[in-house]
Scaffold this motif. Structure first.
Motif, short mmCIF file in Angstrom:
data_model
loop_
_atom_site.label_atom_id
_atom_site.label_comp_id
_atom_site.label_asym_id
_atom_site.label_seq_id
_atom_site.Cartn_x
_atom_site.Cartn_y
_atom_site.Cartn_z
N UNK A 248 6.84 34.98 -23.00
CA UNK A 248 6.28 34.37 -24.20
C UNK A 248 5.13 35.23 -24.69
N UNK A 249 5.15 35.56 -25.97
CA UNK A 249 4.09 36.36 -26.58
C UNK A 249 3.00 35.45 -27.12
N UNK A 250 1.75 35.75 -26.81
CA UNK A 250 0.61 34.97 -27.28
C UNK A 250 -0.22 35.80 -28.26
N UNK A 251 -0.37 35.31 -29.48
CA UNK A 251 -1.21 35.96 -30.49
C UNK A 251 -2.37 35.01 -30.79
N UNK A 252 -3.56 35.41 -30.40
CA UNK A 252 -4.72 34.52 -30.47
C UNK A 252 -5.62 34.85 -31.65
N UNK A 253 -6.07 33.81 -32.33
CA UNK A 253 -7.03 33.93 -33.43
C UNK A 253 -8.29 33.19 -33.01
N UNK A 254 -9.28 33.93 -32.54
CA UNK A 254 -10.50 33.30 -32.05
C UNK A 254 -11.32 32.68 -33.18
N UNK A 255 -11.21 33.25 -34.36
CA UNK A 255 -11.97 32.70 -35.50
C UNK A 255 -11.45 31.31 -35.87
N UNK A 256 -10.14 31.18 -35.97
CA UNK A 256 -9.54 29.89 -36.31
C UNK A 256 -9.30 28.99 -35.13
N UNK A 257 -9.60 29.48 -33.90
CA UNK A 257 -9.40 28.73 -32.66
C UNK A 257 -7.96 28.26 -32.51
N UNK A 258 -7.03 29.20 -32.74
CA UNK A 258 -5.61 28.90 -32.60
C UNK A 258 -4.94 30.00 -31.78
N UNK A 259 -3.74 29.71 -31.29
CA UNK A 259 -2.92 30.70 -30.62
C UNK A 259 -1.47 30.44 -31.02
N UNK A 260 -0.75 31.52 -31.30
CA UNK A 260 0.64 31.42 -31.74
C UNK A 260 1.54 31.93 -30.63
N UNK A 261 2.51 31.11 -30.21
CA UNK A 261 3.45 31.46 -29.14
C UNK A 261 4.81 31.73 -29.74
N UNK A 262 5.43 32.85 -29.35
CA UNK A 262 6.77 33.21 -29.83
C UNK A 262 7.52 33.97 -28.74
N UNK A 263 8.85 34.11 -28.95
CA UNK A 263 9.71 34.76 -27.95
C UNK A 263 10.71 35.70 -28.61
N UNK A 264 10.24 36.56 -29.48
CA UNK A 264 11.14 37.44 -30.22
C UNK A 264 11.89 38.39 -29.29
N UNK A 265 11.21 38.95 -28.32
CA UNK A 265 11.88 39.87 -27.39
C UNK A 265 12.96 39.15 -26.59
N UNK A 266 12.66 37.93 -26.14
CA UNK A 266 13.64 37.14 -25.39
C UNK A 266 14.86 36.84 -26.26
N UNK A 267 14.63 36.49 -27.53
CA UNK A 267 15.74 36.21 -28.45
C UNK A 267 16.62 37.44 -28.61
N UNK A 268 16.01 38.62 -28.76
CA UNK A 268 16.79 39.85 -28.90
C UNK A 268 17.63 40.11 -27.65
N UNK A 269 17.07 39.87 -26.48
CA UNK A 269 17.83 40.07 -25.24
C UNK A 269 19.01 39.11 -25.15
N UNK A 270 18.81 37.86 -25.55
CA UNK A 270 19.89 36.88 -25.52
C UNK A 270 21.00 37.26 -26.49
N UNK A 271 20.63 37.71 -27.68
CA UNK A 271 21.63 38.13 -28.67
C UNK A 271 22.42 39.33 -28.17
N UNK A 272 21.75 40.28 -27.54
CA UNK A 272 22.45 41.43 -26.97
C UNK A 272 23.38 41.00 -25.83
#
Length: 449
Positions: A177-201
């Protein structure tokens, strides 16, 4: 082969593995269960870290299973190239392949963490709570979350002194799971793009065209033993979709739940629906979930249900989700905590969808900490909640007036410190248990009638 977070080869590994399939239960091993943290705990930890601006760092323990202590007397043959005639090895530590290796590692790690001032959570045994610190364990991957870099560094150094491992620094990837953190907005975005690509392959769908929805409206879910599709790895695909759904993609949770009901005998139609889900995620690779915000925390529960929705068995299905966020709006940034969908009974036991939604979550509502909010989209259920003229069945089942989000006064339950994180997780687990116990009790009572 060890891959990095982008799917590139990082290093090659070789490992000595014992023939655990030759072990005899009760002689060579006893208990084997070893818990790992749940995905809901990971989302909750990241939400709290983002809202409180805590540090989150990662440690990878090298060959964690080799640190466990053996209580049994285990002997193994020497591997080729190291053999000595008439001699075998007596193991002093656990080895990969042994049945008890995961449990021995968990016990060893727990002992070390307790000496450092952590205690195991009663809600999730994969979470450890310390003073202004949280530590999540997934086998040999450790996620440390604390108030201040100095505290996190002290714990890391203590662990790396006891176990051989790698300090991976601030966490940007964990369990695929990829975590992209925004400390200013106090949020974190979780995504799995690499995992999706591996599943599609893996399922040869990397070049497929995309669709806008994971499921076509009006899809019929039927089983046919005579039309079973055996040439497609259906179970493997459903397993991949399930990990994606429970981690960062609740938008495919419903269709994945339905697909999982036919893993024993999938038909061509089920395979077609599963491939459509792959086409959908192909066009939404970067989609994920946004956690945290700067507002106070509010624990909310939502439920939904149908009435005799299964065309084959006439079973009803109820589902629920709990969120922890800071705005009185579903669109707000939020922490998605446990969600579940369960079929009810062998036939429809409730009299209408109103009582489906009013009856199913009674246990969780009573268990939610006061104050808290529980909501449903069924107007009849809300009216029943407020009305004094409750159906006789409701009285028989022991319903009582409860607080819903439709009431005029909303009360909030705000976890303000680390000590209450365990209470929050325990509350959510108790909601799940009480919900299912109540449903089973109702179904047994009506079956006797």
């Amino acid at each position: 082969v060890k891959y990095d977070q982008d799917g590139n080869i990082q290093r090659f590994k070789a490992r000595l593995v014992a023939k655990g399939f030759k072990q005899v239960a009760g002689i060579d091993f006893g208990e084997t269960f070893a818990p790992v943290a749940e995905q809901s705990t990971l989302r909750l930890l990241w939400t709290l870290a983002a809202k409180r601006d805590w540090e989150v760092e990662n440690i990878d323990i090298k060959t964690g299973f080799l640190n466990g202590d053996l209580d049994e007397e285990i002997y193994m043959d020497m591997p080729p190239g190291f053999q000595v005639d008439g001699k075998v090895w007596k193991l002093k530590k656990t080895l990969y392949g042994l049945k008890q290796a995961p449990r021995a590692w968990h016990i060893k790690l727990t002992d070390v963490l307790e000496k450092l001032g952590f205690r195991c959570s009663t809600a999730d045994p994969g979470l450890y709570v310390g003073e202004d610190m949280l530590l999540m364990v997934y086998v040999d991957d450790l996620l440390l979350c604390g108030n201040g870099r100095s505290k996190v560094e002290n714990v890391k150094q203590s662990l790396l002194t006891t176990f051989e491992g790698r300090d991976l620094g601030p966490t940007d990837h964990f369990l695929g799971i990829k975590m992209e953190r925004d400390r200013t907005g106090k949020t974190v975005f979780l995504s799995q793009e690499t995992y999706v690509n591996n599943v599609l392959e893996r399922f040869r769908m990397a070049d497929c065209y995309s669709v806008s929805t994971p499921l076509e409206p009006g899809t019929k879910w039927t089983s046919d033993a005579s039309a079973t599709e055996s040439n497609f790895p259906y179970q493997e695909l459903v397993g991949c979709l399930m990990y994606l759904a429970v981690s960062t993609r609740p938008d495919i949770a419903y269709v994945t739940n339905r697909l999982a009901r036919y893993v024993s005998a999938p038909t061509g139609n089920h395979v077609a629906v599963a491939k459509r889900v792959l086409k959908y995620v192909h066009g939404t690779k970067a989609v994920g979930i946004l956690l945290g915000d700067s507002s106070p925390s509010l624990l909310e529960g939502y439920c939904d249900a149908n009435y005799g929705g299964c065309e084959e068995t006439r079973r009803s299905t109820t589902g629920y989700v709990f969120t922890l966020h800071g705005r009185e709006s579903v669109e707000a940034a939020q922490a998605l905590v446990p969600r579940r969908s369960n079929p009810l009974g062998t036939t429809t036991e409730f009299r209408s969808s109103t009582f489906e939604e009013y009856g199913a979550p009674v246990g969780p509502r009573r268990a939610m900490p006061s104050p808290a909010v529980f909501d449903t989209d069924e107007e009849g259920s809300r009216f029943t909640e407020r009305s004094s003229a409750v159906d006789e069945a409701a009285i028989e089942w022991g319903y009582s007036p409860l607080i819903l989000a439709c009431n005029t006064q909303l009360r909030r339950w705000q976890p303000t410190n680390v000590s209450k994180v365990n209470t929050l997780l325990l509350t959510i687990r108790e909601l799940e248990k009480l919900w299912m116990k109540k449903i089973i009790k109702i179904l047994k009572r009506h079956k006797q009638l």
